[in-house]
Scaffold this active site. Structure first.
Site, PDB file in Angstrom:
ATOM      1  CD  GLN A   1      22.563  49.907  19.393  1.00  0.00           C
ATOM      2  OE1 GLN A   1      21.137  50.294  18.862  1.00  0.00           O
ATOM      3  NE2 GLN A   1      22.728  50.504  19.699  1.00  0.00           N
TER       4      GLN A   1
ATOM      5  CG  ASP B   1      17.158  44.662  24.445  1.00  0.00           C
ATOM      6  OD1 ASP B   1      15.892  45.708  24.018  1.00  0.00           O
ATOM      7  OD2 ASP B   1      17.755  44.286  23.645  1.00  0.00           O
TER       8      ASP B   1
HETATM    9  N1  NVA Z   1      16.259  43.178  21.670  1.00  0.00           N
HETATM   10  C1  NVA Z   1      15.538  43.567  20.326  1.00  0.00           C
HETATM   11  C2  NVA Z   1      16.301  44.865  19.953  1.00  0.00           C
HETATM   12  C3  NVA Z   1      15.585  45.905  19.284  1.00  0.00           C
HETATM   13  C4  NVA Z   1      16.414  47.069  18.645  1.00  0.00           C
HETATM   14  C5  NVA Z   1      14.627  43.136  19.058  1.00  0.00           C
HETATM   15  O1  NVA Z   1      14.943  42.780  18.842  1.00  0.00           O
HETATM   16  O2  NVA Z   1      13.449  43.196  19.407  1.00  0.00           O
HETATM   17  N1   CP Z   2      17.735  50.014  18.372  1.00  0.00           N
HETATM   18  C1   CP Z   2      18.192  49.465  17.053  1.00  0.00           C
HETATM   19  O1   CP Z   2      18.646  48.598  16.507  1.00  0.00           O
HETATM   20  O2   CP Z   2      16.664  50.225  16.569  1.00  0.00           O
HETATM   21  P1   CP Z   2      16.065  50.361  15.373  1.00  0.00           P
HETATM   22  O3   CP Z   2      15.239  48.619  15.856  1.00  0.00           O
HETATM   23  O4   CP Z   2      15.045  51.321  15.566  1.00  0.00           O
HETATM   24  O5   CP Z   2      16.774  49.795  14.268  1.00  0.00           O
END
Ligand code: NVA
Ligand code: CP
Length: 315
Positions: free
Chosen positions: A146, A233
């Site tokens: 990401q 986030d």
């Molecule tokens: N911080 C979030 C990112 C999701 C792409 C998680 O770990 O759920």
């Molecule tokens: N941003 C991201 O990793 O999205 P997903 O959780 O949908 O893969």
């Protein structure tokens, strides 16, 4: 040196992408320059079968939309194939060790394994025992793919990385860690703005500060002031239980119109997605013309195709 003056060599000296700690600025420039050219080819409908007949196994022990679809379509576009291995369906979910899973997958001629899971140490163990390239598709500590897609988005937006001020608001989580590392290494000014008790891991912060310009603050004004990028986030990452105390600590760090107005006039809003509208970001900001969230989502495809070519295209 910055990304605009770097001449790509078409290779990097890495087998794996585990956390970006061991990636140099030039490794990141290699990935981003290849990603840009693959993006251009994708837009023109040109084919690049650079990974013809290569196989990527994808292990998921957490949910995903973007990571799963962008890796699967990405490897197909490069002439290879993907195997989707849900953590619940393979024996890993019933207690088979990571080391044994790695040794078994190695016997089938798998070229790469993308893994999304909880513990960073599991990703590292997979790399230790497997013969294939390992790509971290998110752990509790890092989300390097990401961050690379986000740098591509910043580069496409501002034409540079060096000197761009990125301010991240909220939980000091996997995203905050990977943005600090990727941003610091490429000359960006990274601010992580978190309430007391929810700051990023101090060891990762200290590592990132050795590479470049990283500030951890609890002042929204300090982080947002003249920022080029406002990033946030979710309050609760996958695997974390909802906690009303954490929610009330993070609410003042929400990215809303007031915060957007503190930033540079040409600032963009970024979010790795999925988003919880009304929590970490307001609807008016995420849906504004300054929001580049879907560009980020698309750039997962291009950045990861570049990573796969550079790591898996060698053998
Ligand atoms: N911080 C979030 C990112 C999701 C792409 C998680 O770990 O759920
Ligand atoms: N941003 C991201 O990793 O999205 P997903 O959780 O949908 O893969």
């Amino acid at each position: 040196m910055d990304i605009n003056t770097y001449k790509a060599k078409g290779r990097i000296e890495h087998k794996h992408l585990l956390n970006l700690l061991d990636y140099s600025a030039t490794d990141i420039y290699e990935i981003l320059q290849l990603a840009s050219s693959l993006k251009c080819a994708f837009r023109k409908g040109k084919k690049h079968e650079r990974l013809k007949n290569k196989t990527l196994a994808m292990i998921f022990t957490k949910s995903s939309t973007r990571t799963r679809v962008s890796f699967e379509t990405g490897i197909q576009q490069l002439g290879g194939r993907a195997l989707f291995l849900s953590g619940n369906d393979i024996q890993l979910g019933r207690g088979e060790t990571i080391a044994d899973t790695a040794r078994v997958l190695s016997r089938y001629g798998i070229d790469g394994v993308m893994i999304r899971t909880f513990k960073q140490s599991d990703v590292e163990e997979l790399a230790k025992y497997g013969s294939f390239s390992v790509i971290n598709g998110l752990t509790d500590d890092f989300h390097p793919c990401q961050a690379l897609a986000d740098l591509l988005t910043v580069y496409d937006t501002f034409g540079k990385l060096n000197g761009v001020k990125l301010a991240y608001f909220g939980d000091g989580n996997n995203m905050a860690h990977s943005l600090m590392l990727a941003g610091a290494k490429t000359g960006m000014k990274v601010y992580i703005c978190s309430p007391k008790g929810f700051e990023p891991n101090p060891d990762i912060t200290a590592a990132a500060q050795k590479f470049g310009d990283v500030t951890v603050t609890d002042s929204v004004e300090e982080a947002a002031s003249a920022a080029d990028v406002l990033y946030t986030d979710v309050f609760f990452s996958m695997g974390q239980d909802k906690d009303p105390k954490k929610e009330s600590a993070l609410m003042p760090y929400q990215v809303n119109k007031r915060v957007l107005e503190m930033a540079d006039k040409s600032a963009v809003f970024m979010h790795c997605l999925p988003a919880h509208r009304g929590e970490e970001v307001t609807e008016d900001v995420i849906d504004s013309t300054q929001s580049v969230i879907f560009e980020q989502a698309e750039n997962r495809l291009h950045a990861q195709k570049a990573v796969m070519c550079l790591l898996m295209g060698k053998k």
